[in-house]
Design a protein around this motif. Structure first.
Motif, PDB file in Angstrom:
ATOM      1  N   PHE B 164       0.548 -12.016   5.368  1.00  0.00           N
ATOM      2  CA  PHE B 164       1.961 -11.956   5.015  1.00  0.00           C
ATOM      3  C   PHE B 164       2.167 -11.561   3.548  1.00  0.00           C
ATOM      4  O   PHE B 164       3.270 -11.205   3.158  1.00  0.00           O
ATOM      5  CB  PHE B 164       2.662 -13.282   5.309  1.00  0.00           C
ATOM      6  N   GLY B 165       1.101 -11.633   2.754  1.00  0.00           N
ATOM      7  CA  GLY B 165       1.215 -11.225   1.364  1.00  0.00           C
ATOM      8  C   GLY B 165       1.661  -9.784   1.216  1.00  0.00           C
ATOM      9  O   GLY B 165       2.322  -9.411   0.251  1.00  0.00           O
ATOM     10  N   ILE B 166       1.317  -8.956   2.204  1.00  0.00           N
ATOM     11  CA  ILE B 166       1.629  -7.527   2.088  1.00  0.00           C
ATOM     12  C   ILE B 166       2.990  -7.180   2.690  1.00  0.00           C
ATOM     13  O   ILE B 166       3.530  -6.110   2.409  1.00  0.00           O
ATOM     14  CB  ILE B 166       0.530  -6.654   2.757  1.00  0.00           C
ATOM     15  N   THR B 167       3.569  -8.098   3.473  1.00  0.00           N
ATOM     16  CA  THR B 167       4.789  -7.764   4.228  1.00  0.00           C
ATOM     17  C   THR B 167       5.897  -7.196   3.341  1.00  0.00           C
ATOM     18  O   THR B 167       6.490  -6.162   3.638  1.00  0.00           O
ATOM     19  CB  THR B 167       5.318  -9.009   4.972  1.00  0.00           C
ATOM     20  N   LEU B 168       6.133  -7.905   2.239  1.00  0.00           N
ATOM     21  CA  LEU B 168       7.216  -7.502   1.350  1.00  0.00           C
ATOM     22  C   LEU B 168       6.994  -6.106   0.790  1.00  0.00           C
ATOM     23  O   LEU B 168       7.909  -5.292   0.696  1.00  0.00           O
ATOM     24  CB  LEU B 168       7.262  -8.506   0.208  1.00  0.00           C
ATOM     25  N   TYR B 169       5.728  -5.818   0.421  1.00  0.00           N
ATOM     26  CA  TYR B 169       5.417  -4.511  -0.148  1.00  0.00           C
ATOM     27  C   TYR B 169       5.516  -3.423   0.918  1.00  0.00           C
ATOM     28  O   TYR B 169       5.886  -2.287   0.635  1.00  0.00           O
ATOM     29  CB  TYR B 169       4.023  -4.535  -0.789  1.00  0.00           C
ATOM     30  N   ALA B 170       5.176  -3.803   2.168  1.00  0.00           N
ATOM     31  CA  ALA B 170       5.320  -2.842   3.268  1.00  0.00           C
ATOM     32  C   ALA B 170       6.794  -2.491   3.451  1.00  0.00           C
ATOM     33  O   ALA B 170       7.137  -1.337   3.728  1.00  0.00           O
ATOM     34  CB  ALA B 170       4.746  -3.428   4.554  1.00  0.00           C
ATOM     35  N   VAL B 171       7.654  -3.480   3.265  1.00  0.00           N
ATOM     36  CA  VAL B 171       9.103  -3.227   3.328  1.00  0.00           C
ATOM     37  C   VAL B 171       9.503  -2.259   2.224  1.00  0.00           C
ATOM     38  O   VAL B 171      10.242  -1.296   2.455  1.00  0.00           O
ATOM     39  CB  VAL B 171       9.899  -4.546   3.206  1.00  0.00           C
ATOM     40  N   PHE B 172       8.976  -2.494   1.028  1.00  0.00           N
ATOM     41  CA  PHE B 172       9.278  -1.591  -0.086  1.00  0.00           C
ATOM     42  C   PHE B 172       8.828  -0.167   0.247  1.00  0.00           C
ATOM     43  O   PHE B 172       9.554   0.798   0.031  1.00  0.00           O
ATOM     44  CB  PHE B 172       8.586  -2.057  -1.371  1.00  0.00           C
ATOM     45  N   LEU B 173       7.607  -0.047   0.796  1.00  0.00           N
ATOM     46  CA  LEU B 173       7.099   1.283   1.153  1.00  0.00           C
ATOM     47  C   LEU B 173       7.972   1.929   2.227  1.00  0.00           C
ATOM     48  O   LEU B 173       8.228   3.131   2.190  1.00  0.00           O
ATOM     49  CB  LEU B 173       5.643   1.192   1.636  1.00  0.00           C
ATOM     50  N   ALA B 174       8.439   1.095   3.170  1.00  0.00           N
ATOM     51  CA  ALA B 174       9.296   1.629   4.234  1.00  0.00           C
ATOM     52  C   ALA B 174      10.616   2.152   3.676  1.00  0.00           C
ATOM     53  O   ALA B 174      11.260   2.998   4.279  1.00  0.00           O
ATOM     54  CB  ALA B 174       9.565   0.548   5.282  1.00  0.00           C
ATOM     55  N   LEU B 175      11.012   1.645   2.523  1.00  0.00           N
ATOM     56  CA  LEU B 175      12.255   2.115   1.916  1.00  0.00           C
ATOM     57  C   LEU B 175      12.070   3.407   1.128  1.00  0.00           C
ATOM     58  O   LEU B 175      12.986   4.208   1.011  1.00  0.00           O
ATOM     59  CB  LEU B 175      12.830   1.041   0.976  1.00  0.00           C
ATOM     60  N   ILE B 176      10.862   3.618   0.558  1.00  0.00           N
ATOM     61  CA  ILE B 176      10.701   4.797  -0.294  1.00  0.00           C
ATOM     62  C   ILE B 176       9.989   5.975   0.372  1.00  0.00           C
ATOM     63  O   ILE B 176      10.224   7.119  -0.009  1.00  0.00           O
ATOM     64  CB  ILE B 176       9.980   4.453  -1.633  1.00  0.00           C
ATOM     65  N   VAL B 177       9.132   5.706   1.370  1.00  0.00           N
ATOM     66  CA  VAL B 177       8.367   6.825   1.949  1.00  0.00           C
ATOM     67  C   VAL B 177       9.209   7.772   2.810  1.00  0.00           C
ATOM     68  O   VAL B 177       9.179   8.983   2.564  1.00  0.00           O
ATOM     69  CB  VAL B 177       7.115   6.317   2.713  1.00  0.00           C
ATOM     70  N   PRO B 178       9.977   7.267   3.797  1.00  0.00           N
ATOM     71  CA  PRO B 178      10.717   8.227   4.642  1.00  0.00           C
ATOM     72  C   PRO B 178      11.626   9.191   3.872  1.00  0.00           C
ATOM     73  O   PRO B 178      11.627  10.386   4.176  1.00  0.00           O
ATOM     74  CB  PRO B 178      11.512   7.325   5.598  1.00  0.00           C
ATOM     75  N   PRO B 179      12.384   8.734   2.835  1.00  0.00           N
ATOM     76  CA  PRO B 179      13.239   9.703   2.119  1.00  0.00           C
ATOM     77  C   PRO B 179      12.445  10.735   1.320  1.00  0.00           C
ATOM     78  O   PRO B 179      12.992  11.781   0.948  1.00  0.00           O
ATOM     79  CB  PRO B 179      14.082   8.845   1.180  1.00  0.00           C
ATOM     80  N   MET B 180      11.146  10.474   1.077  1.00  0.00           N
ATOM     81  CA  MET B 180      10.335  11.438   0.328  1.00  0.00           C
ATOM     82  C   MET B 180      10.200  12.754   1.087  1.00  0.00           C
ATOM     83  O   MET B 180      10.035  13.815   0.499  1.00  0.00           O
ATOM     84  CB  MET B 180       8.938  10.870   0.028  1.00  0.00           C
ATOM     85  N   LYS B 181      10.254  12.669   2.435  1.00  0.00           N
ATOM     86  CA  LYS B 181      10.122  13.883   3.240  1.00  0.00           C
ATOM     87  C   LYS B 181      11.327  14.792   3.080  1.00  0.00           C
ATOM     88  O   LYS B 181      11.255  15.989   3.278  1.00  0.00           O
ATOM     89  CB  LYS B 181      10.008  13.503   4.730  1.00  0.00           C
ATOM     90  N   LYS B 182      12.471  14.159   2.743  1.00  0.00           N
ATOM     91  CA  LYS B 182      13.731  14.888   2.740  1.00  0.00           C
ATOM     92  C   LYS B 182      14.087  15.481   1.383  1.00  0.00           C
ATOM     93  O   LYS B 182      14.857  16.419   1.301  1.00  0.00           O
ATOM     94  CB  LYS B 182      14.863  13.961   3.163  1.00  0.00           C
ATOM     95  N   SER B 183      13.574  14.886   0.319  1.00  0.00           N
ATOM     96  CA  SER B 183      14.079  15.284  -0.985  1.00  0.00           C
ATOM     97  C   SER B 183      12.984  15.324  -2.044  1.00  0.00           C
ATOM     98  O   SER B 183      12.215  14.386  -2.223  1.00  0.00           O
ATOM     99  CB  SER B 183      15.185  14.309  -1.407  1.00  0.00           C
ATOM    100  N   LEU B 184      12.937  16.445  -2.744  1.00  0.00           N
ATOM    101  CA  LEU B 184      11.975  16.607  -3.834  1.00  0.00           C
ATOM    102  C   LEU B 184      12.256  15.614  -4.953  1.00  0.00           C
ATOM    103  O   LEU B 184      11.340  15.100  -5.599  1.00  0.00           O
ATOM    104  CB  LEU B 184      12.064  18.049  -4.359  1.00  0.00           C
ATOM    105  N   SER B 185      13.536  15.329  -5.166  1.00  0.00           N
ATOM    106  CA  SER B 185      13.915  14.363  -6.203  1.00  0.00           C
ATOM    107  C   SER B 185      13.271  13.009  -5.945  1.00  0.00           C
ATOM    108  O   SER B 185      12.767  12.366  -6.860  1.00  0.00           O
ATOM    109  CB  SER B 185      15.430  14.175  -6.244  1.00  0.00           C
ATOM    110  N   VAL B 186      13.296  12.582  -4.682  1.00  0.00           N
ATOM    111  CA  VAL B 186      12.728  11.284  -4.351  1.00  0.00           C
ATOM    112  C   VAL B 186      11.218  11.300  -4.607  1.00  0.00           C
ATOM    113  O   VAL B 186      10.661  10.348  -5.165  1.00  0.00           O
ATOM    114  CB  VAL B 186      13.032  10.892  -2.890  1.00  0.00           C
ATOM    115  N   VAL B 187      10.550  12.399  -4.208  1.00  0.00           N
ATOM    116  CA  VAL B 187       9.114  12.514  -4.448  1.00  0.00           C
ATOM    117  C   VAL B 187       8.841  12.372  -5.942  1.00  0.00           C
ATOM    118  O   VAL B 187       7.971  11.601  -6.370  1.00  0.00           O
ATOM    119  CB  VAL B 187       8.569  13.874  -3.950  1.00  0.00           C
ATOM    120  N   PHE B 188       9.625  13.097  -6.742  1.00  0.00           N
ATOM    121  CA  PHE B 188       9.455  13.021  -8.195  1.00  0.00           C
ATOM    122  C   PHE B 188       9.647  11.583  -8.693  1.00  0.00           C
ATOM    123  O   PHE B 188       8.816  11.054  -9.434  1.00  0.00           O
ATOM    124  CB  PHE B 188      10.439  13.958  -8.904  1.00  0.00           C
ATOM    125  N   GLY B 189      10.736  10.950  -8.258  1.00  0.00           N
ATOM    126  CA  GLY B 189      11.041   9.588  -8.703  1.00  0.00           C
ATOM    127  C   GLY B 189       9.927   8.619  -8.375  1.00  0.00           C
ATOM    128  O   GLY B 189       9.492   7.835  -9.220  1.00  0.00           O
TER     129      GLY B 189
END
Lengths: 106, 249
Positions: B164-189
């Protein structure tokens, strides 16, 4: 951690977050036009979330190997467009599996 | 009257999935709080008032790093919560102009990223009964989850807690990874922020002298300034809203 200190900061943080949510909803009708400000605001959530995740995520479980597996799975599922809940649970499960069934072998 | 009632029911229904999805998330945060040895009462107050996974996690992160400066807590918290200014701004444009100030003041405390995302997809103006309806289950789910997580931590074996230590970070990753496919700005950020964060972590002087939480603030300000200067985002809010929606669906 002193409980009184915690209660104090909780109340202050509540006040801040409430004002941030309430004031624009009640008073603002116009849109922000400034391009720099708009872009700056746009980047905030991504910058904050990333800096909270990296590099702490690799020390979030009892082994850096299991944590890396969890990260890899989360990134792959994220790129596949899976939902937040699926990603969070799969990542947790893979860490459990790696720690209890794979790493035990070595 | 009739339409008010059905608006409320529509809201309840739209909020249900969000409420259910909050439970495991809130449990993960509750487990972290319990691990830190926080008092049960304090934890319930914190969850009831702050009511946000990302802010509560950030505060717990600061506590576990031993931060003692009020300023650091408030600054970190403000930065994380600041997106709500943006949400509230765009939501105010979609609200029924007849919605009273009192209703707006009440709803403001229950708004979340997910409620915002769903409400903004509704056709037409947002009415008060709908907004109150959609707020019910997410709040109930959150409080149920944080309480269960806190209690379960005492019962769960260490092997499960470690996972469960990783759950929260997995949530964070779930918030930032999918939009990276859509926008170069997000990838940069994301790439820029990750790089700065990692570099700061590797400099012993930074790690040992700066109060916990400061590297995150530095990282955010540098990334956002660079992004706004070199890769400014187009002015249409719709793009941002679409990404937030997709993020949370």
């Amino acid at each position: 951690m002193d409980n009184k200190f915690l209660i104090t900061i909780i109340l202050l943080m509540f006040l801040i977050s409430y004002l941030m949510k309430m004031v624009p909803m009640v008073f603002c009708k116009g849109k922000i036009k400034n391009k720099f400000l708009n872009s700056f605001l746009y980047y905030i959530p991504f910058a904050v979330i990333t800096s909270m995740t990296i590099p702490e995520v690799f020390h979030s479980t009892s082994s850096i190997i299991s944590a890396s597996c969890g990260v890899a799975l989360a990134v792959i599922l994220g790129l596949m467009g899976q939902s937040l809940l699926v990603i969070a649970l799969s990542s947790t499960v893979i860490v459990f599996i790696v720690e209890n069934f794979v790493l035990r072998l070595f | 009257m009739e339409s008010g009632k059905s608006d409320f029911q529509k809201g309840l229904k739209d909020g249900l999935t969000v409420g259910v999805s909050y439970i495991p998330l809130a449990m993960a945060v509750g487990i972290v709080a319990s691990k830190l040895g926080m008092l049960f009462g304090t934890w319930e107050i914190m969850s009831a008032l702050l009511y946000s996974g990302s802010s509560q996690s950030a505060v717990l992160n600061l506590i576990s790093n031993g931060a003692t400066s009020i300023l650091i807590y408030l600054l970190t918290f403000s930065i994380i919560t600041f997106r709500h200014v943006l949400f509230s701004l765009s939501m105010s444009q979609k609200m029924d102009p007849k919605m009273s100030v009192l209703s707006r003041m009440l709803f403001a405390s229950f708004n979340t990223d997910e409620i915002y995302a769903i409400a903004m997809q509704q056709p037409g103006k947002l009415k008060a009964p709908y907004l109150f309806g959609i707020s019910v289950f997410p709040y109930a789910g959150w409080m149920l989850g944080v309480t269960l997580g806190f209690i379960f931590n005492q019962l769960l074996p260490d092997s499960v807690k470690s996972a469960f230590g990783i759950t929260l970070y997995a949530v964070f990753l779930a918030l930032i990874v999918p939009p990276m496919k859509k926008s170069l700005s997000v990838v940069f950020g994301v790439v820029c922020s990750a790089a700065i964060s990692w570099i700061l972590e590797c400099i012993p002087a930074v790690k040992n002298t700066l109060p916990p939480g400061t590297p995150m603030i530095i990282c955010t300000i540098v990334t956002c300034t660079l992004g706004a200067l070199f890769l400014p985002v187009k002015e249409d809010d719709e793009k941002l809203e679409d990404e937030i929606k997709e993020n949370n669906m």
